[in-house]
Write a protein that holds these residues in place. Structure first.
Motif, PDB file in Angstrom:
ATOM      1  N   ILE A 141     -15.944  -1.377  -4.099  1.00 20.21           N
ATOM      2  CA  ILE A 141     -14.696  -1.996  -4.546  1.00 20.21           C
ATOM      3  C   ILE A 141     -14.149  -0.704  -4.972  1.00 20.21           C
ATOM      4  O   ILE A 141     -12.859   0.320  -4.615  1.00 20.21           O
ATOM      5  N   ASP A 142     -14.795   0.169  -5.444  1.00 15.55           N
ATOM      6  CA  ASP A 142     -14.353   1.132  -6.125  1.00 15.55           C
ATOM      7  C   ASP A 142     -14.243   2.494  -5.344  1.00 15.55           C
ATOM      8  O   ASP A 142     -12.775   3.121  -5.650  1.00 15.55           O
ATOM      9  N   ARG A 143     -14.693   2.217  -4.251  1.00 14.62           N
ATOM     10  CA  ARG A 143     -13.875   3.352  -3.143  1.00 14.62           C
ATOM     11  C   ARG A 143     -12.763   2.944  -2.778  1.00 14.62           C
ATOM     12  O   ARG A 143     -11.893   3.680  -2.359  1.00 14.62           O
ATOM     13  N   ILE A 144     -12.658   1.659  -2.070  1.00 15.47           N
ATOM     14  CA  ILE A 144     -11.028   1.115  -1.685  1.00 15.47           C
ATOM     15  C   ILE A 144     -10.341   1.629  -2.945  1.00 15.47           C
ATOM     16  O   ILE A 144      -8.683   1.654  -3.059  1.00 15.47           O
ATOM     17  N   HIS A 177      -3.944   0.490   2.770  1.00 10.88           N
ATOM     18  CA  HIS A 177      -5.036   0.686   2.172  1.00 10.88           C
ATOM     19  C   HIS A 177      -4.755  -0.284   0.577  1.00 10.88           C
ATOM     20  O   HIS A 177      -6.099  -0.890   0.321  1.00 10.88           O
ATOM     21  N   LEU A 178      -3.984  -0.799   0.389  1.00 11.02           N
ATOM     22  CA  LEU A 178      -3.413  -1.522   0.336  1.00 11.02           C
ATOM     23  C   LEU A 178      -4.005  -3.306   0.483  1.00 11.02           C
ATOM     24  O   LEU A 178      -4.756  -4.431  -0.335  1.00 11.02           O
ATOM     25  N   PHE A 179      -3.952  -3.644   1.597  1.00 13.62           N
ATOM     26  CA  PHE A 179      -4.033  -3.933   2.910  1.00 13.62           C
ATOM     27  C   PHE A 179      -5.930  -4.589   2.954  1.00 13.62           C
ATOM     28  O   PHE A 179      -5.939  -5.706   2.523  1.00 13.62           O
ATOM     29  N   VAL A 180      -6.795  -3.448   2.774  1.00  9.59           N
ATOM     30  CA  VAL A 180      -7.844  -3.363   2.888  1.00  9.59           C
ATOM     31  C   VAL A 180      -8.699  -4.142   1.596  1.00  9.59           C
ATOM     32  O   VAL A 180      -9.683  -4.609   1.367  1.00  9.59           O
ATOM     33  N   LEU A 181      -7.700  -4.053   0.034  1.00 11.97           N
ATOM     34  CA  LEU A 181      -8.208  -4.515  -0.790  1.00 11.97           C
ATOM     35  C   LEU A 181      -7.887  -6.066  -0.785  1.00 11.97           C
ATOM     36  O   LEU A 181      -9.077  -6.330  -1.441  1.00 11.97           O
ATOM     37  N   LEU A 182      -7.078  -6.603  -0.538  1.00 14.14           N
ATOM     38  CA  LEU A 182      -6.849  -7.674  -0.270  1.00 14.14           C
ATOM     39  C   LEU A 182      -7.996  -8.770   0.464  1.00 14.14           C
ATOM     40  O   LEU A 182      -8.282  -9.767   0.323  1.00 14.14           O
ATOM     41  N   ALA A 183      -7.904  -7.678   1.701  1.00 11.76           N
ATOM     42  CA  ALA A 183      -8.854  -8.386   2.338  1.00 11.76           C
ATOM     43  C   ALA A 183     -10.468  -8.633   1.736  1.00 11.76           C
ATOM     44  O   ALA A 183     -11.196  -9.481   1.984  1.00 11.76           O
ATOM     45  N   GLU A 184     -10.527  -7.700   1.114  1.00 14.88           N
ATOM     46  CA  GLU A 184     -11.488  -6.809   0.643  1.00 14.88           C
ATOM     47  C   GLU A 184     -12.306  -8.131  -0.893  1.00 14.88           C
ATOM     48  O   GLU A 184     -13.047  -8.650  -1.001  1.00 14.88           O
ATOM     49  N   LYS A 185     -11.162  -8.783  -1.167  1.00 15.43           N
ATOM     50  CA  LYS A 185     -11.143  -9.874  -2.205  1.00 15.43           C
ATOM     51  C   LYS A 185     -10.553 -11.195  -1.772  1.00 15.43           C
ATOM     52  O   LYS A 185     -10.397 -11.823  -2.203  1.00 15.43           O
ATOM     53  N   GLY A 186     -10.708 -11.296  -0.558  1.00 15.15           N
ATOM     54  CA  GLY A 186     -10.292 -12.905   0.560  1.00 15.15           C
ATOM     55  C   GLY A 186      -8.922 -12.875   0.376  1.00 15.15           C
ATOM     56  O   GLY A 186      -9.046 -14.515  -0.041  1.00 15.15           O
ATOM     57  N   ILE A 187      -8.061 -12.053  -0.594  1.00 14.48           N
ATOM     58  CA  ILE A 187      -7.109 -12.372   0.232  1.00 14.48           C
ATOM     59  C   ILE A 187      -5.671 -12.679   1.050  1.00 14.48           C
ATOM     60  O   ILE A 187      -6.122 -11.548   1.650  1.00 14.48           O
ATOM     61  N   GLY A 188      -5.552 -13.919   1.951  1.00 17.59           N
ATOM     62  CA  GLY A 188      -4.876 -13.293   3.255  1.00 17.59           C
ATOM     63  C   GLY A 188      -3.404 -13.372   2.888  1.00 17.59           C
ATOM     64  O   GLY A 188      -3.118 -13.167   2.130  1.00 17.59           O
ATOM     65  N   TYR A 189      -3.373 -12.128   4.240  1.00 19.59           N
ATOM     66  CA  TYR A 189      -1.849 -12.294   4.805  1.00 19.59           C
ATOM     67  C   TYR A 189      -0.693 -13.450   4.571  1.00 19.59           C
ATOM     68  O   TYR A 189       0.165 -12.476   3.725  1.00 19.59           O
TER      69      TYR A 189
END
Length: 203
Positions: A141-144, A177-189
């Motif tokens: 998460i920190d890198r993202i 990169h925002l989508f990567v963050l959302l995916a990392e947090k388990g938030i679907g499109y």
């Protein structure tokens, strides 16, 4: 919701519930199979899709051999409680032929952002070697978040000093990169698109 509390009309359909599986991101129908009450219970409790095999006479989890599993996002029954629609995040192709869907390929979605999110989700699940996206998930998460901060600065710079084309390019980098963050947090499109839909009303 517990399976045993569901008032299903299984007697009407000989104890087997037709189940339509749909990609939660793209809306594409992936497959049709059948659940008995136990398969439904395991699907609800494990958040992985289980079916009842009519030929082998046993329960089976999608992906138990291929590892192309289906993670449950949501499910709903039709008005007669005798058909189930289940929305999933697939890990890899769903069809045993290697295709995305058992119903064959469909025309490319007009929603390019939904397509992008699906690719990102696939990289998160598969973690292919050499993938930049996979490396972000591995870094954490920190890198993202650092990349999002970096891309935000690039957008501001482009807006002030560079061309419209460059601004568009930097905007897409930020969205990615925002989508990567959302995916990392388990938030679907779908959750994002639903929130956008709520804001269509003028303020």
């Amino acid at each position: 919701m517990r399976a045993r509390k569901l008032k299903l009309n299984l007697k009407k359909i000989n104890g087997l519930l037709p189940t339509i599986v749909q990609d939660s991101t793209t809306g594409q129908v992936l497959m049709l199979a059948y659940m008995n009450r136990e398969a439904l219970r395991k699907t609800i409790t494990t958040k992985r899709v289980w079916f009842y095999s009519r030929s082998k006479k046993r329960l089976w989890m999608k992906g138990e051999e291929s590892r192309n599993s289906l993670s449950v996002i949501s499910y709903q029954f039709d008005c007669d409680k005798d058909t189930l629609l289940i929305r999933v995040n697939p890990t890899g192709p769903t069809c045993h032929t290697g295709r995305v869907s058992c119903f064959g390929e469909v025309a490319k979605s007009e929603d390019a952002m939904a397509d992008l999110y699906k690719v990102i989700q696939g990289r998160k699940n598969a973690r292919p070697k050499g993938s930049y996206t996979a490396s972000l998930f591995t870094a954490g998460i920190d890198r993202i978040c650092a990349k999002i901060a970096e891309e935000s600065g690039e957008i501001i710079k482009a807006a002030r000093k560079e061309t419209k084309k460059r601004l568009i390019e930097e905007s897409v980098d930020l969205i990615y990169h925002l989508f990567v963050l959302l995916a990392e947090k388990g938030i679907g499109y779908r959750g994002v698109s639903q929130e956008i839909a709520k804001r269509k009303e003028p303020r």
